[in-house]
Each structure stands twice: as C-alpha cells, then as structure tokens.
Design a protein around this motif. Structure first.
Motif, PDB file in Angstrom:
ATOM      1  N   PHE A   1      -5.277   6.470  -0.236  1.00  0.00           N
ATOM      2  CA  PHE A   1      -4.751   5.127   0.039  1.00  0.00           C
ATOM      3  C   PHE A   1      -4.809   4.318  -1.261  1.00  0.00           C
ATOM      4  O   PHE A   1      -5.891   4.159  -1.839  1.00  0.00           O
TER       5      PHE A   1
ATOM      6  N   SER B   1      -8.377   1.829  -4.566  1.00  0.00           N
ATOM      7  CA  SER B   1      -7.915   3.115  -4.036  1.00  0.00           C
ATOM      8  C   SER B   1      -9.058   3.824  -3.323  1.00  0.00           C
ATOM      9  O   SER B   1     -10.233   3.684  -3.693  1.00  0.00           O
TER      10      SER B   1
ATOM     11  N   VAL C   1       0.363   5.577   0.787  1.00  0.00           N
ATOM     12  CA  VAL C   1      -0.556   6.621   1.257  1.00  0.00           C
ATOM     13  C   VAL C   1       0.047   7.987   0.915  1.00  0.00           C
ATOM     14  O   VAL C   1       1.215   8.254   1.226  1.00  0.00           O
TER      15      VAL C   1
ATOM     16  N   VAL D   1       0.831  -1.206   0.000  1.00  0.00           N
ATOM     17  CA  VAL D   1       0.000   0.000   0.000  1.00  0.00           C
ATOM     18  C   VAL D   1       0.871   1.263   0.000  1.00  0.00           C
ATOM     19  O   VAL D   1       1.965   1.264   0.579  1.00  0.00           O
TER      20      VAL D   1
END
Lengths: 302, 302
Positions: B149, B204, B133, B131
């Motif tokens: 995200f 997302s 961010v 992931v």
C-alpha cells in the motif's frame, strides 16, 4: 441427557452473542447441532473435546447455522484427527466444503462422510443400538430440517437380592436384562418381573429451528421430553414471523402445548431484544414449563 | 497511517487468539487485509465501522486467512449495506462465496465486486488519487499474494504568511499546492518554493503473509515504512519453515534488513509458543526496529 448451548441468537455473531450451535449428550453420544461462525471457539470455551464429536447435524444453509463448519472440519484436520466424521445436512453443503478443501489443497486425513438430505418427509437418518435420529421437516425460507433424537429403551435393571434368592445362574443375567423369563438352578421358571425392575425411561429431544409456526411437526415431536423451538420474535413483532418464516415465543409455546412435550426451551432470539425474560413470560401465557436458552448454558435433563 | 491487528496467529482460532486479519487506515481509506473466522466480531470489538470498509484484500485461500469472509459479506447484507464492496483475492473465492449465497437464496443488496488474481508478477490492483496498491507475489503452498500500500505524494503546504506577503490571488492557491510557480496581483512570477513547504512524505506499508523466505520480494518492498512479515516459527523449529513454506523470525528480519525497511512488524505466530518476546529477540539479532503484532493492538505510524 445434557444440552449445552454454544449459541442461540439469530443472524449475525456479536462480541457477546453467538449464532446457532448446540451439543446434545445422549446415551454417550455427543451430537453437534448446527455450526454458526465461531462454533469451534465456543466448543473450546465449553471444554467439549473435539474427538467426541462424530456426528454433526445441519438444519439449513443460512449462514448463521453453518458458516463455522468449514473451519471446524479444517481444525480437526490440523489437529490430525483420525476418527471419521458424519455430516447430516441439506444437499449442497458437500460441494461448499469440498470446493474450499480443493482451493486450499488441504484434504482431511480422516474420513468425512456427508449424508445429504432432500426428503420433505420425516426420515430415520441415524441409528445404532442406543439412539435413533429422525428429521423433522420445517417450514422456512430454504429447505430446513429439525432433528428428533430418541434413546432406545435400555436394559431392565436386576434386583440383585431377588436374583440371588431365586438361585439364578449368572449366565442368565443378560437374558434377564433383556426381559426374558429364565429357568433357575433348580429347574423352576422364574418370572422376569419378580427379579428385575423397569429400565430408565428413554429420553427424547427435538430441535426445531428455523421455522414458521407449523402444526405438521406435532405428530413427529409428540410427547418428547424436551423441545427446543425457535422464537425469533416477541408478540410486538408478530407480523414479521410469517414473512420471514420464523416463530414468536407464543407460537413456540402453542406447538409445545399441542405436542404435549414435557419442557420447552426457547432460542434463536432476534438480537433486537435486550430482555430475554419477555420471551419466557409471553410463552408461559400458553405453556408452563419454559426454559430460556443462553450461550454457554447447560441443561441437565436426567 | 494506522494499523489495527484483529488477529495475528496461524492455523486455528482459539478462545484468546484469532487467525489473520488486520485493518490498515491510510489516507482516509480503511483496507481490510485477510479475514479469518471471527473477523466480523473482532471488527465490532475494535469499534471499526463496517461501512468504512470498501476494499478487502485476501492473500490466499487457506482457511485461517478467509473463512470469516462469507460471514462478513452476509452480515453487511443483513445490515442493509448499500455501498459497493471490492474483494481482491485469488481466483476461486468468487465461486465459494456465490455458491453459498445461491444455497441460502440470499443475495447481497449491495454490489459485490470480485477482482480475482492469477498473476505471479507484482501488479497494480487498486489506484485512486491518494493511494496505490500492488500485489507482492509470495512463496507459499498455494497461490499467495502480499500487498503493498503506497500513499501518493500529497499537496505542498501553503506558507500562509509568505503567500499573503507575496500578494497572490486566492484563485492560484490550488496551483501553488500542486507545485506550480504563479503570477501575483502585481504581475510578478512567484517561485513556488518561496511560499510553500514540502508535502508530508508519503507512507507505505507491505503485508507479507504467508511466505517462505523469499528474496524476490525485496525489490518490491524496498524502503517501505512498515513491513508486516510472517514469522510462524522460532529458530528451534527452523527446519519446519521451508517444509511448510513459512518463515522464522530471523528470516523475516533478514528480509527487513535487506529491503532497508524502517520498521518490521512480526506476526502469524504458531500457537505452539507461549512467549512472543522470543520472536522479537531473535529478530533483533539481525534487524533493530522490530515490533510484535498482537490481537487488538493498534500501531500509529504517523
């Protein structure tokens, strides 16, 4: 005198229990004592009007006694409060609150007055014509005060039959209520006791949380009508009490007995216990007149 | 990808509504976004395990977005957490939290790591193998970030029948998942596409609260699966939106449409409104795929 418990559990808020906060209604004042997280919601749930709270007393700076204060102050601002608000608290809290107001660029439109406490002796911190509030220095891991709320003696009551019989001019009624002898319409001095009766006995309430067993508070709280004393632990965990500077139910009862209070209310229960009645029964082995606090419970002491 | 709304109302907590906080579950991460007063109780109510929260993102330093954080940090300490905790937040929050820990003489036994943000450009603030961010600079009364995200593309899926037919040694399976062509047991080069299928499309999620209508965010959130956009006001109070730097439902929908997102979730409702469906209907005059947040509601976006 009326006490509403908003929260009476130690440490962390849970879905069904709240950290410490309570409202004492005494002689038309509404005093908020401690303000754990969620207090503003509990005030709403108990239908206590925000505007009536003008004085907030914070015992110490552990989170379960003050994390709800900044939110309450902020909500008062959002609701466009104008009445001033007094906070009696250990030194340091003013910096915590003002730092957060600065970062949010959100200052109160009402006057916010901090009375920061540092003394380790009992002191008078609030007084008007009806009520006095004193600190009760407690023995905890950080600087902590309990609070003693004392009504002042009220006016004497007029015995209206006797007053009329005695032929006293109405202009003297106020003097009579204040306890003076007065001269009647015929020029005779009238003994106050013949035409008035005693005022209601003044009530007193002592809030003592958090604290280890501490006999030094006994002279301060001697003979109060109601003592709220923390009892974090039952006897089975008595060894934890001195280590964490908390009390057991029996210790709270011992203080109540030695201070000759009328009623003991137990609170600040550890969330490890399921059955609060054990607190009552353990305390009652020492002192008879014991009540258990509980979130949302109201005690009427009139 | 799963989103649990702990609170989605603006300003003050009430008995039936909570200020902003939500949990995003994405690729085995559990990200807490904003942390208004009462968040720790809502986490309990929604049975979200405290230990799974390792990263907390705070959009801005208005109380309804962070007053619950100090209590949550404190509760983690009382529950003897050992796992480190990362906080991504505007500069200043570290001072607020550490000042309170100092006054309580209560330091966390776990590592508490603040990543204080000051940039007004979108930046990558977290990344691991699954992931990323990014911040989304927003236009509010104080320094505010939304958060984007993004899952990374996952492994290709093995078509096991085809893999076995092609006589490929198990040692090459990992290479296949990564998209490489490999040589089989007979020395023949096998085309990856013949024995694997596409990975799940990466998901997302963009969180945008609080903000005035701000087209500058469109390039950042372009094409996201889910956009949570604040909609404090309905059209009837549209004049308040620019003054307070909030958005209306229609403005949120306009951003969603221009950014070609798949689904818009509306939240941060002013508590003045009784009927949230008006937010949905006003937004749907601009953009079809609209959902309403509500406290305790969970969205499954898989």
């Amino acid at each position: 005198m009326k006490l509403t418990i908003l929260g009476c559990y130690s440490a962390t808020p849970r879905t069904d229990t709240n950290p410490t906060s309570q409202v004492l209604e005494i002689n038309n004042h509404m005093f908020l004592i401690d303000c754990g997280e969620g207090t503003q919601v509990e005030l709403r749930r108990n239908k206590i009007k925000f505007a009536r709270i003008k004085h907030i007393f914070i015992s110490h700076l552990h989170g379960d006694h003050f994390f709800g204060l900044v939110g309450l102050i902020s909500t008062f601002r959002l609701l466009t409060r104008e009445t001033e608000l007094h906070i009696y608290c250990p030194k340091g809290l003013k910096e915590v609150i003002t730092l957060q107001m600065k970062l949010a660029d959100s200052w109160t439109n009402y006057q916010l007055i901090f009375h920061e406490l540092t003394s380790t002796e009992s002191e008078l911190i609030f007084e008007d014509d009806k009520v006095q509030v004193f600190t009760i220095p407690l023995d905890h891991r950080v600087y902590t005060n309990g609070f003693l709320f004392k009504e002042k003696a009220g006016d004497r009551h007029l015995d209206m039959d006797a007053v009329l019989n005695a032929n006293i001019n109405v202009a003297y009624y106020r003097k009579l209520k204040q306890g003076y002898d007065v001269v009647n319409e015929d020029g005779v001095l009238i003994d106050n006791n013949k035409v008035t009766t005693d005022p209601n006995p003044p009530k007193s309430y002592a809030f003592c949380s958090d604290t280890a067993y501490n006999e030094a508070i006994i002279p301060i709280i001697k003979g109060v009508d109601v003592l709220y004393h923390e009892s974090t632990f039952l006897d089975q965990h008595a060894s934890l009490a001195p280590k964490t500077k908390h009390s057991t139910a029996k210790e709270a009862a011992t203080i109540a007995k030695k201070a000759k209070v009328k009623t003991l209310v137990l609170g600040h229960f550890s969330t490890r216990y399921d059955n609060l009645n054990d607190f009552k029964s353990e305390a009652q082995t020492v002192f008879e007149s014991v009540e258990l606090a509980d979130d949302g419970k109201t005690f009427n002491f009139d």
